[in-house]
Design a protein around this motif. Sequence first.
Motif, short mmCIF file in Angstrom:
data_model
loop_
_atom_site.label_atom_id
_atom_site.label_comp_id
_atom_site.label_asym_id
_atom_site.label_seq_id
_atom_site.Cartn_x
_atom_site.Cartn_y
_atom_site.Cartn_z
N UNK A 22 0.87 -1.17 0.00
CA UNK A 22 0.00 0.00 0.00
C UNK A 22 0.91 1.23 0.00
N UNK A 23 0.42 2.33 -0.56
CA UNK A 23 1.27 3.51 -0.69
C UNK A 23 1.63 4.08 0.69
N UNK A 24 2.78 4.75 0.78
CA UNK A 24 3.21 5.32 2.06
C UNK A 24 2.18 6.29 2.64
N UNK A 25 1.63 7.18 1.81
CA UNK A 25 0.72 8.19 2.34
C UNK A 25 -0.56 7.57 2.88
N UNK B 175 -4.23 -4.55 4.41
CA UNK B 175 -5.26 -5.37 3.75
C UNK B 175 -6.56 -4.59 3.61
N UNK B 176 -6.95 -3.89 4.65
CA UNK B 176 -8.17 -3.09 4.62
C UNK B 176 -8.07 -1.99 3.55
N UNK B 177 -6.93 -1.33 3.49
CA UNK B 177 -6.74 -0.25 2.52
C UNK B 177 -6.76 -0.78 1.09
N UNK B 178 -6.17 -1.94 0.85
CA UNK B 178 -6.19 -2.54 -0.49
C UNK B 178 -7.63 -2.89 -0.89
N UNK B 179 -8.39 -3.42 0.05
CA UNK B 179 -9.78 -3.80 -0.22
C UNK B 179 -10.71 -2.57 -0.34
N UNK B 180 -10.26 -1.44 0.19
CA UNK B 180 -11.07 -0.20 0.19
C UNK B 180 -10.23 0.94 -0.37
N UNK B 181 -10.04 0.98 -1.68
CA UNK B 181 -9.11 1.96 -2.29
C UNK B 181 -9.50 3.43 -2.09
N UNK B 182 -10.73 3.72 -1.71
CA UNK B 182 -11.15 5.09 -1.46
C UNK B 182 -10.73 5.61 -0.08
N UNK B 183 -10.39 4.70 0.85
CA UNK B 183 -10.03 5.08 2.21
C UNK B 183 -8.61 5.63 2.23
N UNK B 184 -8.46 6.80 2.83
CA UNK B 184 -7.16 7.49 2.95
C UNK B 184 -6.52 7.78 1.60
N UNK B 185 -7.34 7.92 0.57
CA UNK B 185 -6.80 8.17 -0.78
C UNK B 185 -6.50 9.65 -0.96
N UNK C 203 -3.73 6.32 7.71
CA UNK C 203 -4.57 5.35 8.42
C UNK C 203 -4.15 5.16 9.87
N UNK C 204 -2.86 5.27 10.16
CA UNK C 204 -2.40 5.05 11.53
C UNK C 204 -2.16 6.34 12.31
N UNK C 205 -2.29 7.48 11.63
CA UNK C 205 -2.06 8.75 12.33
C UNK C 205 -3.32 9.62 12.27
N UNK C 206 -3.40 10.48 11.28
CA UNK C 206 -4.45 11.50 11.23
C UNK C 206 -5.85 10.95 11.02
N UNK C 207 -6.01 9.80 10.37
CA UNK C 207 -7.33 9.22 10.12
C UNK C 207 -7.62 7.99 10.97
N UNK C 208 -6.79 7.74 11.97
CA UNK C 208 -6.91 6.52 12.78
C UNK C 208 -8.25 6.41 13.49
N UNK C 209 -8.81 7.54 13.91
CA UNK C 209 -10.09 7.48 14.63
C UNK C 209 -11.21 6.91 13.77
N UNK C 210 -11.12 7.08 12.46
CA UNK C 210 -12.10 6.50 11.53
C UNK C 210 -11.71 5.10 11.08
N UNK C 211 -10.43 4.89 10.83
CA UNK C 211 -9.97 3.65 10.19
C UNK C 211 -9.85 2.48 11.17
#
Length: 158
Positions: free
Chosen positions: A14-17, A148-158, A22-30
Amino acid sequence: MGVKNFLHELKLKVSPSRIFKAVTTDADDVLPKVAPGVFKGSKVIEGGSFGPGCVVERAVVGAPNFKFKVDDIDTGKCYIKYTELEGDRIGDKFEKVHHEVVTEPSGDGGCVIKFNSNYIAKGDTVPSDEDIKTHVEKSSAFYAAIAEYLVANPHVCA
């Protein structure tokens, strides 16, 4: 107080960004979506927003909440330096753990996450390799599940 340094690299598809967000600024959602049986939520409990000096608490199912202080962050460089203050991984063996994490492109569309961690034990003990190995295994599984979640959900943290 014993201190032990540990270096670890983890390669993900998965891309670095995206993984960084997912683990920092958007962690509360992800995080509650990735592992609803583990994470109930994440919120800034000190400081105005997710940034240097803030303290974040992640609510964990069936374990002590995980608290950490953001010492430094550069979202453009996918870099964070933080200190674990409380939680299951701190337990009764560690006073705190300092982490410096850089997420870089791997050249194949994925990323390499480089961890540099200093484990500070309580009292005069020195953290054991087994204690640190347990932390690394948990962290690696955590990041793999998010990828795995990000690969399955390409719109998340895009």
